[in-house]
Design a protein around this motif. Structure first.
Motif, mmCIF file in Angstrom:
data_model
loop_
_atom_site.group_PDB
_atom_site.id
_atom_site.type_symbol
_atom_site.label_atom_id
_atom_site.label_comp_id
_atom_site.label_asym_id
_atom_site.label_seq_id
_atom_site.Cartn_x
_atom_site.Cartn_y
_atom_site.Cartn_z
ATOM 1 N N ILE A 112 -1.625 -2.507 3.643
ATOM 2 C CA ILE A 112 -0.859 -1.285 3.910
ATOM 3 C C ILE A 112 -1.480 -0.521 5.074
ATOM 4 C CG2 ILE A 112 -0.215 0.974 2.971
ATOM 5 C CD1 ILE A 112 0.063 -0.481 0.232
ATOM 6 N N GLU A 113 -2.817 -0.404 5.070
ATOM 7 C CA GLU A 113 -3.497 0.284 6.171
ATOM 8 C C GLU A 113 -3.218 -0.399 7.512
ATOM 9 O OE1 GLU A 113 -7.622 0.415 5.163
ATOM 10 O OE2 GLU A 113 -7.290 1.778 3.470
ATOM 11 N N LEU A 114 -3.251 -1.729 7.527
ATOM 12 C CA LEU A 114 -2.971 -2.458 8.765
ATOM 13 C C LEU A 114 -1.514 -2.285 9.186
ATOM 14 C CD1 LEU A 114 -4.981 -5.723 8.055
ATOM 15 C CD2 LEU A 114 -5.541 -3.929 9.715
ATOM 16 N N ASP A 142 -7.486 -4.085 -3.594
ATOM 17 C CA ASP A 142 -8.191 -3.863 -2.330
ATOM 18 C C ASP A 142 -7.489 -4.571 -1.176
ATOM 19 O OD1 ASP A 142 -8.910 -6.261 -3.595
ATOM 20 O OD2 ASP A 142 -10.837 -6.357 -2.566
ATOM 21 N N HIS A 170 3.904 0.818 -4.581
ATOM 22 C CA HIS A 170 3.191 -0.296 -5.215
ATOM 23 C C HIS A 170 3.341 -0.133 -6.721
ATOM 24 C CE1 HIS A 170 -0.918 -2.238 -6.284
ATOM 25 N NE2 HIS A 170 0.064 -3.080 -6.458
ATOM 26 N N MET A 217 0.347 0.233 8.675
ATOM 27 C CA MET A 217 0.552 1.587 9.192
ATOM 28 C C MET A 217 0.188 1.692 10.672
ATOM 29 S SD MET A 217 -0.825 3.719 5.896
ATOM 30 C CE MET A 217 -0.947 5.247 6.775
ATOM 31 N N ARG A 218 -0.559 0.727 11.176
ATOM 32 C CA ARG A 218 -0.931 0.718 12.594
ATOM 33 C C ARG A 218 0.151 0.089 13.476
ATOM 34 N NH1 ARG A 218 -6.363 1.416 13.911
ATOM 35 N NH2 ARG A 218 -7.665 1.866 12.119
ATOM 36 N N ARG A 227 -4.217 -2.635 -0.453
ATOM 37 C CA ARG A 227 -4.545 -1.408 0.269
ATOM 38 C C ARG A 227 -4.832 -1.695 1.744
ATOM 39 N NH1 ARG A 227 -8.200 0.176 -2.960
ATOM 40 N NH2 ARG A 227 -6.759 1.308 -4.292
ATOM 41 N N LYS A 228 -5.598 -2.761 2.012
ATOM 42 C CA LYS A 228 -5.936 -3.119 3.397
ATOM 43 C C LYS A 228 -4.682 -3.521 4.176
ATOM 44 C CE LYS A 228 -8.813 -3.973 6.715
ATOM 45 N NZ LYS A 228 -9.563 -2.910 7.368
ATOM 46 N N GLN A 237 6.820 6.596 12.590
ATOM 47 C CA GLN A 237 6.178 6.010 11.419
ATOM 48 C C GLN A 237 7.038 6.191 10.165
ATOM 49 O OE1 GLN A 237 2.238 7.687 11.310
ATOM 50 N NE2 GLN A 237 1.755 6.932 13.331
#
Length: 74
Positions: free
Chosen positions: A46-48, A40, A65, A50-51, A43-44, A59
């Motif tokens: 990676i999401e951050l 988790d 992973h 991507m911003r 994943r978070k 991008q």
């Protein structure tokens, strides 16, 4: 620049000055054998990531992973 921004940074649940955050940064060259980061959190992150801005919003990042035996071969 807003002076308040330099004085109040939240880093890992702690309120710090920006200068403290920069000065506390370290490089890690030896890692623990057992992973202590959950999926988790990965994943978070990676999401951050991507911003993050990229040139012309291309991008270009790719994330792989790996765990278990695949990680050992990597």
């Amino acid at each position: 620049m807003d002076r308040d921004f330099l004085d109040n940074i939240s880093c890992m649940g702690e309120s710090m000055k920006l200068t403290e955050v920069i000065q506390a940064r370290t490089s890690v060259r030896k890692y623990k054998e057992s992973p202590s980061v959950g999926n988790d959190i990965i994943r978070k992150l990676i999401e951050l990531g991507m911003r993050a801005p990229s040139p012309k919003n291309r991008q270009p990042w790719q994330v792989i992973h790996v765990t278990g035996m695949e990680k050992d071969h990597f």
